[in-house]
Every structure is written in C-alpha cells, then in structure tokens.
Write an enzyme that holds these catalytic residues in place. Structure first.
Site, PDB file in Angstrom:
ATOM      1  N   LYS A   1       0.852  -1.185   0.000  1.00  0.00           N
ATOM      2  CA  LYS A   1       0.000   0.000   0.000  1.00  0.00           C
ATOM      3  C   LYS A   1       0.881   1.226   0.000  1.00  0.00           C
ATOM      4  O   LYS A   1       2.024   1.173   0.467  1.00  0.00           O
ATOM      5  CB  LYS A   1      -0.873   0.019   1.259  1.00  0.00           C
ATOM      6  CG  LYS A   1      -2.097   0.886   1.142  1.00  0.00           C
ATOM      7  CD  LYS A   1      -3.143   0.183   0.325  1.00  0.00           C
ATOM      8  CE  LYS A   1      -4.489   0.832   0.378  1.00  0.00           C
ATOM      9  NZ  LYS A   1      -5.537  -0.149   0.032  1.00  0.00           N
TER      10      LYS A   1
ATOM     11  N   GLY B   1     -17.698   7.827  -1.372  1.00  0.00           N
ATOM     12  CA  GLY B   1     -16.632   7.963  -2.374  1.00  0.00           C
ATOM     13  C   GLY B   1     -16.891   7.005  -3.524  1.00  0.00           C
ATOM     14  O   GLY B   1     -18.046   6.627  -3.781  1.00  0.00           O
ATOM     15  N   ASN B   2     -15.843   6.587  -4.222  1.00  0.00           N
ATOM     16  CA  ASN B   2     -16.020   5.678  -5.356  1.00  0.00           C
ATOM     17  C   ASN B   2     -16.727   4.396  -4.918  1.00  0.00           C
ATOM     18  O   ASN B   2     -17.688   3.950  -5.536  1.00  0.00           O
ATOM     19  CB  ASN B   2     -14.666   5.357  -6.011  1.00  0.00           C
ATOM     20  CG  ASN B   2     -14.801   4.271  -7.072  1.00  0.00           C
ATOM     21  OD1 ASN B   2     -15.701   4.322  -7.912  1.00  0.00           O
ATOM     22  ND2 ASN B   2     -13.946   3.276  -7.022  1.00  0.00           N
TER      23      ASN B   2
ATOM     24  N   GLY C   1     -18.302   3.673  -1.763  1.00  0.00           N
ATOM     25  CA  GLY C   1     -19.576   3.923  -1.088  1.00  0.00           C
ATOM     26  C   GLY C   1     -20.653   4.374  -2.071  1.00  0.00           C
ATOM     27  O   GLY C   1     -21.789   3.876  -2.052  1.00  0.00           O
TER      28      GLY C   1
HETATM   29  N1  GLU Z   1      -7.278   0.201  -3.008  1.00  0.00           N
HETATM   30  C1  GLU Z   1      -8.074  -0.942  -3.314  1.00  0.00           C
HETATM   31  C2  GLU Z   1      -8.119  -1.896  -2.142  1.00  0.00           C
HETATM   32  O1  GLU Z   1      -7.955  -1.502  -1.017  1.00  0.00           O
HETATM   33  C3  GLU Z   1      -7.676  -1.601  -4.632  1.00  0.00           C
HETATM   34  C4  GLU Z   1      -6.286  -2.139  -4.690  1.00  0.00           C
HETATM   35  C5  GLU Z   1      -5.873  -2.636  -6.068  1.00  0.00           C
HETATM   36  O2  GLU Z   1      -6.681  -2.643  -6.975  1.00  0.00           O
HETATM   37  O3  GLU Z   1      -4.698  -2.978  -6.182  1.00  0.00           O
HETATM   38  O4  GLU Z   1      -8.422  -3.048  -2.287  1.00  0.00           O
END
Ligand code: GLU
Length: 407
Positions: free
Chosen positions: A102, A216-217, A219
């Site tokens: 992340k 957001g996207n 929700g």
């Molecule tokens: N940020 C999203 C998650 O928390 C997507 C992560 C991704 O597609 O790599 O799952």
C-alpha cells in the site's frame, strides 16, 4: 486504535486456529519493506510544499506486491502498514497470484488544484520508481485517488523507464489501458457476496433496509447498486452529514449532489442524525465504506443490523468483532467484501500483459466466479470451525501464504 495493532490482533487470532508456525507468524508480523520519501512540489502560487509519501511492501510470497495509493491528511505509517497487510490477505482470499502493498501521501486533496495533484502523483512515481514495476509492485487507486491519478502515474513511469508500461498500475482510464468494469468492481464484488448471503438466508431485498457510511467511489457505487437492486436505503453518511429517512432516501438526488460536490445538508424530507445514532439504527445491512476504526467497543453493543458489509478497509476493531459475533451479527469482512477491486485490477494487469481488451461481460463473469468461490469457502470454513467470517477468511489466506512461503 492503531490500525496495525488491529491487523496484528486479527492475524494472531487466525494463527492460533491453524497453529501457524512461529517463524511464519514472525515474518507476517512485519512488512518486508517500508520506503518513505519527501515529495517537494511547487504549488500554483509558486510556494514550495513538502508532502510525505509512503510505500509499504508487505508480502510477495504469492506474486508481485499489489495495492493502492491513498491521498489523505490522516495517512500515517501505521495505517499504510495495516492496509498493506490487509492487501496481502485480500489477494490470497480471492486467490489471485499477487501479494500485498500500500502507498500513501499525507495530503488534503480538497485544497489542491488538478495541476498540483498531477505534480504529487508524478513525484510519487519518481520517488518510488526503483521499487514499483509491472512484475514487482503494482499500485492502484484508493481513498482520494482515481483513474486520472493512475493515468499520471503510468505516464510518469513510462517516461522514467523510456517505454510504454501500462501494466505498472491498475485502475487506469479505459482509453489508457484500463479495464471495463474496474471502476464499479469493488461495489459489484460486494453486491455479489451480499446477494448470495441474502439468498442463502431466504431474505427479500425489497424488505431490507440498509445504511451506508462513505460516499466515495466505493460507497457511492454500493449505494447506487443497493438502490437499483431494490434494497431500501434509509441512511447515508459522508464526512460532513448523516441523513436518515425511515421510508427510504432519494438516492439519485443524493448521488447527483455528490457528483456536483454539493453538501447533503438541507435536503427536504430527511432527518439529520449523529453518527452515533446512525450506527444504532434498526437495519438489516450496515455498510461501512469509509475509513478505519468506525465500529469499536463503544458502538458495537448498540448495533442492530443483521449484516455488516465492510466495503472500506479496517472499519471494525478486533474487540468489536467479538461483541458482534456474540450477538450473531454476520460481518462480511473487508478482505472479502471489497476484494472485487483488486480482482479486476488483476484482470486489468493480465489484459495489459497480453495486449488485450476484454468485454465488460467477460470481466464481470470472471469477477463473479472469483468472488463467489472465495465467499463460499469462507462461509464453509466459518461454519465448520464455528468462527466468524473474518477469521475464516484469514485462515484461508494465511494457509495459502504460508504454503507459498515454505516452498
Ligand atoms: N485500493 C483498493 C483496495 O484496497 C484496490 C487495490 C488494487 O486494486 O490494487 O483493495
């Protein structure tokens, strides 16, 4: 609560059930690598500002590191570590050949212009260019990042390495190597699991009231899907307002307001309530789709929902989990409920690697196979071991990761 402490409590609980080897437990208790960078940006008014950026690579035993980049003022290292850990679990739960990572930048995007956001996105890629890459670590959108952010990142990376490299990030716009269905994938995946549970329990969506925190996207997507599929949306909360109407909210009007960046305050026929009242509503399904630590020992006892569908990452603390399990609340955990996003990210990466474009139908059929297969295994494991769905998902994921690590 520090989200990483919460993540470690979840790991400890599942490790005890499968009698995980102490060596593997030790390795899984820390990320492989933490990289930090100070991103120096010239703002539109020509002043220089420095933003703190992170990438945490947690585990890549099952494939390249994978996970989003969050732009938010509350980003800190413990949050990014927890989110990177959850990505490792998530990719293993849906059984895609990827690990977990992340990233983040400590920034309030609402105070910046598009030009400034572009500079931050490009600076983030330049700072982490050595550790990311299509076969190493593949970023994606998260809170307050979107397809445009990914377009800037893919373009910057391609410039740095001197050749077009779409597969370095996922969640890109459709005309720049993106995949059909990626934008809605997180919400679609959550709906697939929820609808399956509703079916298993012989409930009727038309008679079920739901409340969603976060617009957001993810929700926004889940509110729309729930409404379209006949569920009664009685309450929604964004970061400023919490609104309620026992007989159902006007969802299209709410989404229109969000699209135009208008406040949810002052809507006709709705009651403004506190977040405390929101969590204590008489509901069938509660959907946290915002940030971590929303459901804690303080409000878990007052929750009346039958089901909690975790569309945001880390909304429930471990202590709250115990309370909910004892009350019989079925919590569909984040690492499964919102795994549709990373699953279609993986499909996007596969399409980029093979220079292909799949149809929306093909993407959604493959997504459904993955989600339902993962959910059925979680459901059966929970039943067999008499544990909650989160612990069951962790048990399955850790077994898979441990297997890859011991090879
Ligand atoms: N940020 C999203 C998650 O928390 C997507 C992560 C991704 O597609 O790599 O799952």
């Amino acid at each position: 609560m520090n989200p990483f402490d919460n993540a470690l409590q979840q790991l400890t609980k599942a490790a005890a059930i499968i009698k995980l080897s102490p060596e593997i437990f030790k390795i899984l208790s820390v990320p492989d690598k933490i990289i930090t960078a100070n991103l120096a940006i010239k703002k539109d008014d020509n002043t220089l500002e420095i933003y703190e950026g992170y990438r945490v690579q947690y585990n890549n035993a099952r494939g390249p590191y994978k996970g989003g980049v969050r732009f938010h003022p509350q980003v800190d290292i413990n949050e990014v570590k927890a989110l990177a850990f959850w990505m490792s679990i998530k990719t293993a739960v849906v059984d895609i050949p990827m690990g977990g990572a992340k990233g983040g930048v400590v920034v309030d995007t609402k105070s910046l212009s598009s030009n400034e956001l572009e500079k931050i996105s490009r600076a983030w890629v330049r700072a982490f260019q050595d550790v990311i890459g299509p076969d190493k670590d593949i970023p994606a959108p998260d809170v307050y990042t979107n397809p445009q952010t990914m377009a800037w990142m893919a373009d910057e990376y391609s410039k740095v390495v001197g050749q077009k490299q779409f597969a370095v990030v996922t969640g890109k716009p459709l005309d720049m190597g993106g995949s059909q269905g990626r934008d809605q994938a997180t919400a679609s995946g959550g709906m697939m699991v929820l609808n399956d549970l509703v079916n298993k329990r012989s409930w009727e969506p038309g008679k079920m009231s739901v409340a969603i925190q976060g617009l957001g996207n993810v929700g926004g997507g889940i509110v729309k899907a729930l409404f379209e599929q006949g569920y009664k949306v009685v309450a929604v909360a964004d970061s400023k307002n919490v609104i309620y109407n026992e007989s159902g909210l006007n969802v299209p009007e709410i989404l229109e307001r969000k699209k135009n960046k208008q406040s949810l305050g002052g809507l006709l026929g709705v009651k403004e309530i506190s977040l405390e009242e929101f969590f204590a509503l008489e509901l069938d399904v509660l959907v946290p789709a915002a940030l971590e630590n929303q459901i804690t020992v303080d409000n878990a006892p007052s929750i009346k929902a039958k089901v909690i569908l975790e569309m945001g990452n880390g909304p429930t603390t471990s202590e709250a989990d115990e309370i909910l399990f004892a009350k019989g609340v079925e919590v569909i955990p984040d690492v499964l409920a919102n795994a549709g996003g990373v699953t279609v990210s993986y499909f996007e990466w596969l399409q980029n690697k093979a220079d292909q474009y799949w149809s929306e139908e093909e993407v959604n059929t493959k997504l459904k196979d993955k989600m339902i297969d993962a959910w059925q295994k979680v459901f059966d494991t929970a039943k067999e071991k008499k544990i909650d769905y989160r612990t069951a998902a962790f048990v399955l994921a850790i077994e898979r990761i441990a297997k890859a690590m011991s090879k």
